[in-house]
Design a protein around this motif. Structure first.
Motif, PDB file in Angstrom:
ATOM      1  N   THR A   1      -8.646  -4.362   0.681  1.00  0.00           N
ATOM      2  CA  THR A   1      -8.837  -5.127   1.924  1.00  0.00           C
ATOM      3  C   THR A   1      -9.724  -4.373   2.897  1.00  0.00           C
TER       4      THR A   1
ATOM      5  N   ILE B   1      -8.125 -10.022   7.673  1.00  0.00           N
ATOM      6  CA  ILE B   1      -6.777  -9.506   7.952  1.00  0.00           C
ATOM      7  C   ILE B   1      -6.539  -9.472   9.462  1.00  0.00           C
TER       8      ILE B   1
ATOM      9  N   THR C   1      -3.394  -4.094   7.189  1.00  0.00           N
ATOM     10  CA  THR C   1      -2.766  -4.742   6.040  1.00  0.00           C
ATOM     11  C   THR C   1      -1.377  -4.162   5.802  1.00  0.00           C
TER      12      THR C   1
END
Length: 216
Positions: free
Chosen positions: A53, A64, A83
């Motif tokens: 991510t 995110i 995250t």
């Protein structure tokens, strides 16, 4: 240009709740303009399948931060504290998959195979709830194939019919996820006339690409 879309028009085609395969390794090879358009559209409840991510403010990390993601299937989240925090509060569901297993599951999904047999994860939490298959006296986990509603590709070059090349480590997941998305949207750093890319340099043939993101 093949299926040409402006970023905002491409983002409108991706509904809330969609599953997305997204290329990139810590942001390298990630389609940034496509990500920015999804953030601007205020997309919600997305499932993101990707190597990682990235970091806050870069690549998938923007999704995110924006609260666009409900579930992540990934090999690691170690460099994105946002995250991690959202996983701990339950805002995001994170499924961690060993990196090699993840890309092979995607490859098998794109190739129409029934899954992958791997010893990785035997005897660990990874094994829980999965079938164990014995082949010639050796035990393997059956890992099921992965496909998604969309594959979002970051390329180095594209010609006007969608043939793509990648630069260095941006090669990473991109060519494989192009096989496993039901709709493939690619953005490139450079757009070239048909014939300008040598055939043996093409890593993703245009037949796999549904839409190219327009410049600017």
């Amino acid at each position: 240009m093949k299926g040409a879309l402006k970023p905002e028009a491409a983002a409108e085609r991706i509904p809330d709740g969609a599953s997305l395969l997204i290329g990139g390794f810590m942001g390298v090879g990630t389609p940034e303009r496509m990500i920015d358009a999804l953030v601007a559209r205020q997309a919600r409840d997305l499932t993101v399948i990707a190597n990682d991510t990235a970091n806050p403010g870069r690549g998938i990390g923007k999704l995110i931060t924006a609260g666009a993601v409900r579930r992540v299937v990934t090999s690691h989240i170690g460099l994105n504290p946002e995250t991690q925090a959202k996983m701990l509060t339950g805002e995001i569901v994170v499924e961690l998959v060993p990196q090699g297993t993840l890309i092979e599951r995607i490859r098998s999904g794109g190739a129409g195979l029934g899954g992958v047999l791997t010893p990785t994860g035997l005897g660990t939490e990874v094994e829980e709830g999965k079938r164990v298959i014995e082949v010639e006296g050796k035990r393997f986990l059956l890992e099921l194939p992965i496909t998604a509603d969309f594959a979002l590709i970051g390329a180095h070059q594209a010609d006007y019919i969608g043939n793509l090349t990648y630069s260095l480590t941006a090669h990473n997941f991109n060519p494989i996820i192009a096989l496993a998305g039901r709709v493939v949207i690619a953005e490139a750093e450079h757009y070239l006339p048909v014939g300008a890319i040598p055939p043996d340099a093409v890593k993703t043939p245009g037949v796999l690409v549904d839409h190219l993101l327009m410049r600017g």
